[in-house]
Design an enzyme around this catalytic site. Sequence first.
Site, PDB file in Angstrom:
ATOM      1  N   GLU A 257       1.118   0.609  13.039  1.00  0.00           N
ATOM      2  CA  GLU A 257       0.401   0.515  11.764  1.00  0.00           C
ATOM      3  C   GLU A 257       1.148   1.278  10.671  1.00  0.00           C
ATOM      4  O   GLU A 257       1.290   0.796   9.538  1.00  0.00           O
ATOM      5  CB  GLU A 257      -1.006   1.080  11.917  1.00  0.00           C
ATOM      6  CG  GLU A 257      -1.804   1.117  10.625  1.00  0.00           C
ATOM      7  CD  GLU A 257      -3.001   2.046  10.697  1.00  0.00           C
ATOM      8  OE1 GLU A 257      -3.582   2.332   9.637  1.00  0.00           O
ATOM      9  OE2 GLU A 257      -3.342   2.498  11.806  1.00  0.00           O
TER      10      GLU A 257
ATOM     11  N   ASP B 143       2.567  -0.673   7.462  1.00  0.00           N
ATOM     12  CA  ASP B 143       2.091  -0.311   6.125  1.00  0.00           C
ATOM     13  C   ASP B 143       3.266  -0.152   5.161  1.00  0.00           C
ATOM     14  O   ASP B 143       3.248  -0.664   4.036  1.00  0.00           O
ATOM     15  CB  ASP B 143       1.283   0.982   6.215  1.00  0.00           C
ATOM     16  CG  ASP B 143       0.870   1.504   4.850  1.00  0.00           C
ATOM     17  OD1 ASP B 143       0.103   0.821   4.157  1.00  0.00           O
ATOM     18  OD2 ASP B 143       1.326   2.599   4.474  1.00  0.00           O
TER      19      ASP B 143
ATOM     20  N   SER C 165      -5.903  -2.338   9.879  1.00  0.00           N
ATOM     21  CA  SER C 165      -4.893  -1.578  10.623  1.00  0.00           C
ATOM     22  C   SER C 165      -4.201  -2.450  11.654  1.00  0.00           C
ATOM     23  O   SER C 165      -2.991  -2.329  11.884  1.00  0.00           O
ATOM     24  CB  SER C 165      -5.547  -0.376  11.311  1.00  0.00           C
ATOM     25  OG  SER C 165      -6.058   0.527  10.361  1.00  0.00           O
TER      26      SER C 165
ATOM     27  N   GLU D 222      -1.643  -4.590   9.862  1.00  0.00           N
ATOM     28  CA  GLU D 222      -0.456  -3.801   9.535  1.00  0.00           C
ATOM     29  C   GLU D 222       0.377  -3.526  10.782  1.00  0.00           C
ATOM     30  O   GLU D 222       1.616  -3.576  10.744  1.00  0.00           O
ATOM     31  CB  GLU D 222      -0.869  -2.485   8.875  1.00  0.00           C
ATOM     32  CG  GLU D 222      -1.399  -2.658   7.465  1.00  0.00           C
ATOM     33  CD  GLU D 222      -1.831  -1.358   6.838  1.00  0.00           C
ATOM     34  OE1 GLU D 222      -1.618  -1.182   5.624  1.00  0.00           O
ATOM     35  OE2 GLU D 222      -2.402  -0.499   7.553  1.00  0.00           O
TER      36      GLU D 222
END
Length: 243
Positions: free
Chosen positions: A47, A51, A117, A120
């Site tokens: 994640e 991101d 999440s 990502e």
Amino acid sequence: MISKDLPPLLEQLPEEFKNSDLFERAFTHKSYINESKSHWVDNERLEFLGDACLGAVVARELYRNFPEKDEGFLTKARSNLVSTRRLAEKGADLGLEKRILRGRSERESCSPRVVASCLEALMGALYLELGEKALVNFVSELFKEELVSEDILKNSHSDWKSQLQEELQKYFGQTPTYERLGEEGPDHSKTFFVRVNFLHQNLGEGHGASVKEAEQNSAQSALENLNLEELKSKLEGIENRGN
């Protein structure tokens, strides 16, 4: 199986990736690891990577697609596209919620943050396994309408207070309250701090240049972490202890 009956955008990914450990890890929430005492690895590191990758790809595409727009527009547009709420919506469109391996606390009502999440993490896994070009193609397809539309900002979910009130009113029949925690700075440049409460539970905190902005930010924080089933269980536990 996680890789079974995937939507078109995921189905077109290479089979070796869909059958890889990284693909499976992207769908593994930490609550599943904690509850099952599994030796698997959760998706938090993926994640983190996803991101960063997503932010870079979106920034580059916005820069290319809107050559006449200033830095302010680009910053707001990027923030809109990579927000938890927007990613949760995209994740829902991809059917991620029903594929996420998660513990009992998240099983009944998967929070937007968990879905975002996972998306990502999936991007992080895709970048590691297939490279930058594959990630750019995936993100461009996922946001194909938003990345070329000047309505990006108009479609921003900015009224977080109304959304939070609607969610809680619909589920519990009651509304949240906002508590002003304090302020900092000189009169001409103050920062206000606010907490949103619901039945004596702290749902989120936020700050801003005005009380109104701080309330909106605290409501946004609450929405991004809101798990209605978990909140219901917590409130029932408090009520039972009181009896």
